[in-house]
Design an enzyme around this catalytic site. Structure first.
Site, PDB file in Angstrom:
ATOM      1  N   GLY A  87       0.763  -1.230  -0.010  1.00 16.61           N
ATOM      2  CA  GLY A  87      -0.129  -0.151   0.243  1.00 16.61           C
ATOM      3  C   GLY A  87       0.881   1.193   0.038  1.00 16.61           C
ATOM      4  NE  ARG A  88      -1.234   7.247  -0.397  1.00 18.07           N
ATOM      5  CZ  ARG A  88      -2.277   7.712   0.185  1.00 18.07           C
ATOM      6  NH1 ARG A  88      -3.478   7.151  -0.075  1.00 18.07           N
ATOM      7  NH2 ARG A  88      -2.392   8.620   1.043  1.00 18.07           N
ATOM      8  CG  HIS A 118       3.663  -0.027  -3.451  1.00 15.88           C
ATOM      9  ND1 HIS A 118       2.650  -0.579  -3.995  1.00 15.88           N
ATOM     10  CD2 HIS A 118       3.995   1.107  -4.287  1.00 15.88           C
ATOM     11  CE1 HIS A 118       2.406   0.080  -5.309  1.00 15.88           C
ATOM     12  NE2 HIS A 118       3.392   0.908  -5.150  1.00 15.88           N
ATOM     13  CE1 TYR A 137       0.309  -2.890  -8.910  1.00 19.97           C
ATOM     14  CE2 TYR A 137       1.586  -0.767  -9.126  1.00 19.97           C
ATOM     15  CZ  TYR A 137       0.371  -1.658  -9.465  1.00 19.97           C
ATOM     16  OH  TYR A 137      -0.680  -1.055 -10.292  1.00 19.97           O
TER      17      TYR A 137
END
Length: 191
Positions: A87-88, A118, A137
């Site tokens: 994710g972020r 990520h 990713y």
């Protein structure tokens, strides 16, 4: 009981935190979910990433996930394995020096590590991928190469294992991702 350290943070990918956490607890591991600057009982916000035919994934609000351990209480020697969600969150978690030192420990002593999507950004920032084969990713592929790793381009539901390291591109890989991590953790499941 074996213990797993699980790194996550605000705007982590919802499935990549919730599902592995639940799967690992289901098979009997004690899983400590942590985030720098947060303590046991604090929540993180998650984001749901989906593949809907656009040039990149879409992002929608996820759930609040309650952390069950405090980052500042970590003693890495107590853990048998490490899991890193995607994710972020990894884009800012990788800026935390203590977190990177924790990650480096697992590679120094060759303990099992699983990272998805990520989450591999944390591995590249920790300088532990040089000469290793791994996936992520696709947008993280150039970082893997720049960090000296050998990027493996595989399907979103695939998994790649290199010694003590298990990596996958995204949450569709959860069944194979967790299965391979369990293998390097030494778990056996009989049906």
């Amino acid at each position: 009981m074996k213990k797993i350290l699980f790194l996550t943070g605000d705007y982590t990918e919802d499935y990549e935190t919730m599902v592995p956490f639940q799967m690992l607890e289901m098979v009997g591991y004690e899983v400590h979910t942590v985030c720098p600057d947060k303590k046991e009982g604090d929540s993180i916000k998650t984001a749901i990433h989906d593949f809907e035919g656009d040039q990149t994934y879409s992002e929608k609000p996820g759930h609040n996930f309650v952390l069950n351990y405090s980052f500042d209480k970590i003693n890495v020697e107590d853990y048998d394995g490490l899991v890193i969600a995607g994710g972020r969150a990894p884009e800012y978690l990788r800026l935390n020096k203590k977190l990177l030192e924790h990650v480096q420990y697992f590679f120094t002593v060759n303990k099992p590590v699983a990272a998805i999507c990520h989450g591999i950004q944390i591995l590249t920032a920790a300088n532990v991928v040089k000469g290793r084969k791994l996936t992520a990713y696709p947008a993280v592929g150039p970082e893997v190469t720049l960090a000296g790793g050998v990027f493996q381009s595989i399907a979103a539901d695939g998994v790649f294992v290199d010694g003590n390291l298990v990596t996958s591109p995204a949450w569709p890989a959860h069944p194979s991702f967790i299965r391979e991590f369990l293998k390097i953790m030494g778990a056996t499941i009989t049906l």
